[in-house]
Design an enzyme around this catalytic site. Structure first.
Site, PDB file in Angstrom:
ATOM      1  N   VAL A  49      43.014 -43.750 157.031  1.00 53.09           N
ATOM      2  CA  VAL A  49      44.354 -43.956 156.482  1.00 53.09           C
ATOM      3  C   VAL A  49      45.210 -42.763 156.926  1.00 53.09           C
ATOM      4  O   VAL A  49      46.612 -42.906 157.249  1.00 53.09           O
ATOM      5  CB  VAL A  49      44.104 -44.214 154.878  1.00 53.09           C
ATOM      6  CG1 VAL A  49      45.504 -44.657 154.495  1.00 53.09           C
ATOM      7  CG2 VAL A  49      43.286 -45.626 154.877  1.00 53.09           C
ATOM      8  N   ARG A  52      37.527 -32.244 155.509  1.00 53.49           N
ATOM      9  CA  ARG A  52      36.388 -31.471 155.302  1.00 53.49           C
ATOM     10  C   ARG A  52      36.064 -30.455 156.515  1.00 53.49           C
ATOM     11  O   ARG A  52      35.745 -29.315 156.384  1.00 53.49           O
ATOM     12  CB  ARG A  52      35.411 -32.422 155.260  1.00 53.49           C
ATOM     13  CG  ARG A  52      34.656 -32.462 154.121  1.00 53.49           C
ATOM     14  CD  ARG A  52      33.458 -33.410 153.944  1.00 53.49           C
ATOM     15  NE  ARG A  52      34.084 -34.702 154.763  1.00 53.49           N
ATOM     16  CZ  ARG A  52      33.766 -35.990 154.183  1.00 53.49           C
ATOM     17  NH1 ARG A  52      33.128 -36.114 153.058  1.00 53.49           N
ATOM     18  NH2 ARG A  52      33.744 -37.013 154.850  1.00 53.49           N
ATOM     19  N   GLU A  86      49.877 -48.846 145.781  1.00 54.59           N
ATOM     20  CA  GLU A  86      50.025 -50.097 146.431  1.00 54.59           C
ATOM     21  C   GLU A  86      48.735 -50.284 147.494  1.00 54.59           C
ATOM     22  O   GLU A  86      48.218 -51.383 147.569  1.00 54.59           O
ATOM     23  CB  GLU A  86      51.202 -50.250 147.276  1.00 54.59           C
ATOM     24  CG  GLU A  86      51.692 -51.185 147.942  1.00 54.59           C
ATOM     25  CD  GLU A  86      51.690 -52.601 147.105  1.00 54.59           C
ATOM     26  OE1 GLU A  86      52.755 -52.701 146.294  1.00 54.59           O
ATOM     27  OE2 GLU A  86      50.712 -53.585 147.179  1.00 54.59           O
ATOM     28  N   VAL A 138      44.810 -52.023 146.732  1.00 54.23           N
ATOM     29  CA  VAL A 138      44.315 -53.464 146.806  1.00 54.23           C
ATOM     30  C   VAL A 138      44.890 -54.248 148.161  1.00 54.23           C
ATOM     31  O   VAL A 138      46.214 -54.078 148.372  1.00 54.23           O
ATOM     32  CB  VAL A 138      44.886 -53.992 145.516  1.00 54.23           C
ATOM     33  CG1 VAL A 138      44.379 -55.746 145.583  1.00 54.23           C
ATOM     34  CG2 VAL A 138      44.229 -53.522 144.426  1.00 54.23           C
ATOM     35  N   ILE A 158      49.187 -55.442 152.434  1.00 57.36           N
ATOM     36  CA  ILE A 158      49.560 -56.498 151.608  1.00 57.36           C
ATOM     37  C   ILE A 158      50.150 -56.045 150.549  1.00 57.36           C
ATOM     38  O   ILE A 158      49.758 -55.550 149.688  1.00 57.36           O
ATOM     39  CB  ILE A 158      48.518 -57.761 151.148  1.00 57.36           C
ATOM     40  CG1 ILE A 158      47.840 -58.320 152.285  1.00 57.36           C
ATOM     41  CG2 ILE A 158      49.418 -58.782 150.504  1.00 57.36           C
ATOM     42  CD1 ILE A 158      46.691 -59.387 152.014  1.00 57.36           C
ATOM     43  N   GLY A 189      32.880 -52.195 163.932  1.00 54.01           N
ATOM     44  CA  GLY A 189      33.542 -51.180 163.072  1.00 54.01           C
ATOM     45  C   GLY A 189      34.020 -51.765 161.685  1.00 54.01           C
ATOM     46  O   GLY A 189      34.676 -50.884 160.857  1.00 54.01           O
ATOM     47  N   GLU A 203      30.314 -50.367 157.258  1.00 52.58           N
ATOM     48  CA  GLU A 203      29.552 -49.395 157.160  1.00 52.58           C
ATOM     49  C   GLU A 203      28.058 -49.659 157.277  1.00 52.58           C
ATOM     50  O   GLU A 203      27.532 -50.742 157.504  1.00 52.58           O
ATOM     51  CB  GLU A 203      29.686 -48.761 155.278  1.00 52.58           C
ATOM     52  CG  GLU A 203      31.085 -48.660 154.910  1.00 52.58           C
ATOM     53  CD  GLU A 203      32.015 -47.582 155.331  1.00 52.58           C
ATOM     54  OE1 GLU A 203      31.220 -46.529 155.848  1.00 52.58           O
ATOM     55  OE2 GLU A 203      33.115 -47.453 155.385  1.00 52.58           O
ATOM     56  N   LYS A 231      39.017 -54.115 143.215  1.00 57.46           N
ATOM     57  CA  LYS A 231      40.372 -54.329 143.530  1.00 57.46           C
ATOM     58  C   LYS A 231      40.806 -55.616 142.451  1.00 57.46           C
ATOM     59  O   LYS A 231      41.919 -55.576 141.984  1.00 57.46           O
ATOM     60  CB  LYS A 231      40.473 -55.111 144.861  1.00 57.46           C
ATOM     61  CG  LYS A 231      40.270 -54.017 146.009  1.00 57.46           C
ATOM     62  CD  LYS A 231      40.138 -54.672 147.170  1.00 57.46           C
ATOM     63  CE  LYS A 231      39.751 -53.494 148.465  1.00 57.46           C
ATOM     64  NZ  LYS A 231      39.064 -54.129 149.769  1.00 57.46           N
ATOM     65  N   GLY A 286      42.209 -51.023 157.583  1.00 55.41           N
ATOM     66  CA  GLY A 286      42.756 -50.303 158.865  1.00 55.41           C
ATOM     67  C   GLY A 286      43.870 -49.335 158.672  1.00 55.41           C
ATOM     68  O   GLY A 286      44.772 -49.500 157.608  1.00 55.41           O
TER      69      GLY A 286
HETATM   70  N1  LIG Z   1      40.134 -47.525 155.910  1.00 58.68           N
HETATM   71  C1  LIG Z   1      40.659 -48.497 155.279  1.00 58.68           C
HETATM   72  O1  LIG Z   1      40.996 -49.507 156.072  1.00 58.68           O
HETATM   73  C2  LIG Z   1      41.174 -48.412 153.699  1.00 58.68           C
HETATM   74  C3  LIG Z   1      41.767 -49.381 153.119  1.00 58.68           C
HETATM   75  C4  LIG Z   1      42.264 -49.378 151.947  1.00 58.68           C
HETATM   76  C5  LIG Z   1      42.120 -48.305 151.284  1.00 58.68           C
HETATM   77  N2  LIG Z   1      41.328 -47.361 151.699  1.00 58.68           N
HETATM   78  C6  LIG Z   1      41.108 -46.089 150.800  1.00 58.68           C
HETATM   79  O2  LIG Z   1      41.797 -44.995 151.760  1.00 58.68           O
HETATM   80  C7  LIG Z   1      40.986 -43.923 151.217  1.00 58.68           C
HETATM   81  C8  LIG Z   1      40.533 -43.265 152.537  1.00 58.68           C
HETATM   82  O3  LIG Z   1      40.111 -44.045 153.364  1.00 58.68           O
HETATM   83  P1  LIG Z   1      39.678 -43.694 154.788  1.00 58.68           P
HETATM   84  O4  LIG Z   1      39.108 -44.846 155.593  1.00 58.68           O
HETATM   85  O5  LIG Z   1      40.721 -43.201 155.623  1.00 58.68           O
HETATM   86  O6  LIG Z   1      38.331 -42.420 154.817  1.00 58.68           O
HETATM   87  P2  LIG Z   1      37.900 -41.720 155.800  1.00 58.68           P
HETATM   88  O7  LIG Z   1      38.215 -42.213 157.280  1.00 58.68           O
HETATM   89  O8  LIG Z   1      36.602 -41.250 155.552  1.00 58.68           O
HETATM   90  O9  LIG Z   1      38.622 -40.281 155.555  1.00 58.68           O
HETATM   91  C9  LIG Z   1      38.513 -39.490 154.603  1.00 58.68           C
HETATM   92  C10 LIG Z   1      39.317 -38.336 154.842  1.00 58.68           C
HETATM   93  O10 LIG Z   1      39.240 -37.114 153.654  1.00 58.68           O
HETATM   94  C11 LIG Z   1      38.724 -35.831 154.202  1.00 58.68           C
HETATM   95  N3  LIG Z   1      37.853 -35.488 152.975  1.00 58.68           N
HETATM   96  C12 LIG Z   1      36.916 -36.204 152.473  1.00 58.68           C
HETATM   97  N4  LIG Z   1      36.541 -35.215 151.518  1.00 58.68           N
HETATM   98  C13 LIG Z   1      36.965 -34.323 151.315  1.00 58.68           C
HETATM   99  C14 LIG Z   1      37.059 -33.170 150.689  1.00 58.68           C
HETATM  100  N5  LIG Z   1      36.152 -32.812 149.885  1.00 58.68           N
HETATM  101  N6  LIG Z   1      37.904 -31.891 150.997  1.00 58.68           N
HETATM  102  C15 LIG Z   1      38.787 -32.084 152.047  1.00 58.68           C
HETATM  103  N7  LIG Z   1      39.012 -33.164 152.760  1.00 58.68           N
HETATM  104  C16 LIG Z   1      37.732 -34.296 152.512  1.00 58.68           C
HETATM  105  C17 LIG Z   1      37.884 -36.178 155.419  1.00 58.68           C
HETATM  106  O11 LIG Z   1      37.907 -35.047 156.135  1.00 58.68           O
HETATM  107  P3  LIG Z   1      37.139 -35.059 157.678  1.00 58.68           P
HETATM  108  O12 LIG Z   1      38.162 -35.960 158.580  1.00 58.68           O
HETATM  109  O13 LIG Z   1      36.975 -33.603 158.142  1.00 58.68           O
HETATM  110  O14 LIG Z   1      35.941 -35.673 157.564  1.00 58.68           O
HETATM  111  C18 LIG Z   1      38.802 -37.354 156.086  1.00 58.68           C
HETATM  112  O15 LIG Z   1      39.792 -36.658 156.670  1.00 58.68           O
HETATM  113  C19 LIG Z   1      39.505 -44.314 150.418  1.00 58.68           C
HETATM  114  O16 LIG Z   1      39.993 -44.193 148.960  1.00 58.68           O
HETATM  115  C20 LIG Z   1      39.527 -45.777 150.754  1.00 58.68           C
HETATM  116  O17 LIG Z   1      38.917 -46.553 149.799  1.00 58.68           O
HETATM  117  C21 LIG Z   1      40.804 -47.325 152.991  1.00 58.68           C
END
Ligand SMILES: NC(=O)c1ccc[n+]([C@@H]2O[C@H](COP(=O)([O-])OP(=O)(O)OC[C@H]3O[C@@H](n4cnc5c(N)ncnc54)[C@H](OP(=O)(O)O)[C@@H]3O)[C@@H](O)[C@H]2O)c1
Length: 428
Positions: free
Chosen positions: A12, A43, A127, A130, A134, A185, A188, A203, A300
């Site tokens: 994201v 990280r 926003e 959930v 959308i 993908g 998980e 949600k 996504g």
């Molecule tokens: N993916 C989706 O489609 C989606 C949809 C709706 C909501 N969300 C929500 O959006 C949020 C992010 O999701 P995502 O899929 O983007 O996750 P992600 O791909 O795992 O990305 C997480 C990011 O946070 C960084 N991070 C994690 N812990 C950290 C820490 N302690 N200190 C500094 N940086 C840290 C990671 O660093 P590194 O890159 O170095 O690992 C990475 O860049 C979550 O709450 C998820 O539930 C995601």
């Protein structure tokens, strides 16, 4: 310039950063004020990134983003409860506005964080938490503020909807469909948050809170996973005119809220039955507005990033005009949650039975004893394969549970092969 700091730059976060960089002029025009990126916390600095941003803006210390005096808006897209919660709280206390996509956090601690935002006079927008791309939080909070919403029903987990679509359309097993979701993908390595309904429950807690104007948390949602659904259930559902979906349903019954995530059979004629693949949809019913459906991609980088950037633009407009977004006081009112046993449901039931006279009478008497009446019954197979497929009329969840318990104790019943709620018929 309004400066935005990112906590996280994964799926994201990188979509958000890319949009802010590439479309800066256009977004600035739209917001009425220039929007720039200040700091980004990740990280690992060693990972290769899809966005090209000056090296000095990156850090591995998320506190640097929150403490940066130039950053006015903190975007939390790192996920998890901690340190995300502490970081957001600290940002709000410093008078910064916050955008988050974190459903887990908003479902359980959103109330406390919104109270902090009110105290600080800042915005906390979510926003994207959930159904990804959308727009559903803002319509519920703003466009429908004049209505009385009495039901919210959603397919809010793309992974499970993908699995059920494959099972329905290709006839494959749950395990095969899950494997395909992994390969693409969509899932998980550990799929339990999706398959066991935890993600959808978080949600639904957020949606119910806003729709019914009271604070609902994940623990208030009755939850059942979908890993037990078989190809046979899907075939039976089709024969009966239903589609199986992992449904998140919250209803207002009097002043009480009944909220549940579970696999459910839905008539094939209902718009939610046609929501395929990774798509999400939220179906809202209000006394004035009638029925509404919101459909789109629930996950996504692109869709979720779009929702996050929408919140950033709203905050930028607010800063420029000296106003605040509407919050609503829902989080101050605890919800009155209906006892799950009292909720009314219809069930699809499959029993393996002995093929001998009197079986039907014995089974019918158990249903009658608990006040559950049978709407339809069909016998399939003979001898060792004898199976009864029943659909019940509406009765309480508690009466159904007691019926199932007594059915499996009958000598003529070999096993309770399947049971599933039937939702969205004339009876409820
Ligand atoms: N993916 C989706 O489609 C989606 C949809 C709706 C909501 N969300 C929500 O959006 C949020 C992010 O999701 P995502 O899929 O983007 O996750 P992600 O791909 O795992 O990305 C997480 C990011 O946070 C960084 N991070 C994690 N812990 C950290 C820490 N302690 N200190 C500094 N940086 C840290 C990671 O660093 P590194 O890159 O170095 O690992 C990475 O860049 C979550 O709450 C998820 O539930 C995601």
């Amino acid at each position: 310039v309004i400066r935005v700091g990112l906590l996280g730059c994964g799926t994201v976060g990188s979509a958000v950063a890319d949009t802010l960089v590439r479309r800066r002029a256009e977004l600035g025009e739209r917001a009425g004020v220039d929007i720039g990126l200040s700091r980004i916390a990740v990280r690992s600095l060693a990972k290769s990134r899809s966005v090209s941003i000056a090296a000095h803006k990156w850090t591995t210390d998320p506190w640097e983003v929150v403490q940066d005096p130039d950053t006015q808006v903190v975007v939390e897209v790192m996920g998890g409860l901690e340190p995300a919660c502490d970081l957001i709280r600290a940002a709000l206390r410093r008078g910064k506005h916050v955008v988050t996509a974190n459903k887990e956090l908003m479902a359980d601690l959103g109330g406390e964080l919104l109270a902090e935002a009110d105290e600080a006079g800042t915005d906390l927008l979510f926003e994207a938490s959930v159904a990804g791309g959308i727009p559903i939080i803002r319509p519920l909070k703003e466009s429908l503020a004049g209505d009385r919403i009495f039901r919210v029903m959603g397919i809010v987990n793309g992974t499970t909807n993908f699995i059920l679509t494959r099972m329905s359309e290709e006839g494959c097993s749950f395990a095969e469909a899950l494997e395909e979701a992994r390969r693409l993908g969509y899932s998980e390595l550990d799929p339990s948050a999706d398959v066991e309904g935890f993600d959808a429950a978080a949600k639904l807690a957020i949606l119910s809170s806003i729709a019914f104007d009271a604070r609902v948390v994940s623990g208030d949602i009755t939850r059942e996973g979908m890993g037990h659904i078989t190809a046979e259930d899907i075939r039976s559902a089709h024969d009966l005119g239903y589609e199986i979906k992992l449904l998140a349903v919250a209803e207002l019954e009097g002043e009480e809220i009944a909220a549940r995530v579970s696999p459910a059979m839905r008539p094939q004629t209902h718009p939610l039955a046609a929501v395929r693949d990774v798509f999400n949809a939220v179906f809202v019913e209000g006394t004035g507005v009638g029925e509404l459906m919101f459909l789109g991609r629930g996950a996504g980088g692109g869709p979720t990033g779009s929702a996050v950037v929408g919140d950033i633009v709203e905050i930028a407009r607010n800063i420029a005009s000296g106003s605040r977004s509407v919050g609503g006081g829902w989080y101050r009112r605890p919800a009155s949650i209906k006892n799950p046993d009292d909720a009314v449901a219809r069930y699809y039931v499959v029993l393996s039975v002995l093929d001998q006279p009197g079986v039907l009478a014995a089974i019918a008497s158990v249903f009658a004893h608990h006040g559950v009446s049978i709407a339809s019954v069909r016998q399939e197979g003979r001898r060792e394969e004898a199976t009864l497929v029943l659909i019940t009329h509406a009765a309480s969840e508690g009466a159904h549970v007691a019926t199932f318990k007594d059915l499996v104790a009958l000598d003529v019943v070999k096993s309770l092969r399947s049971k599933m709620r039937v939702v969205g018929t004339d009876e409820g």
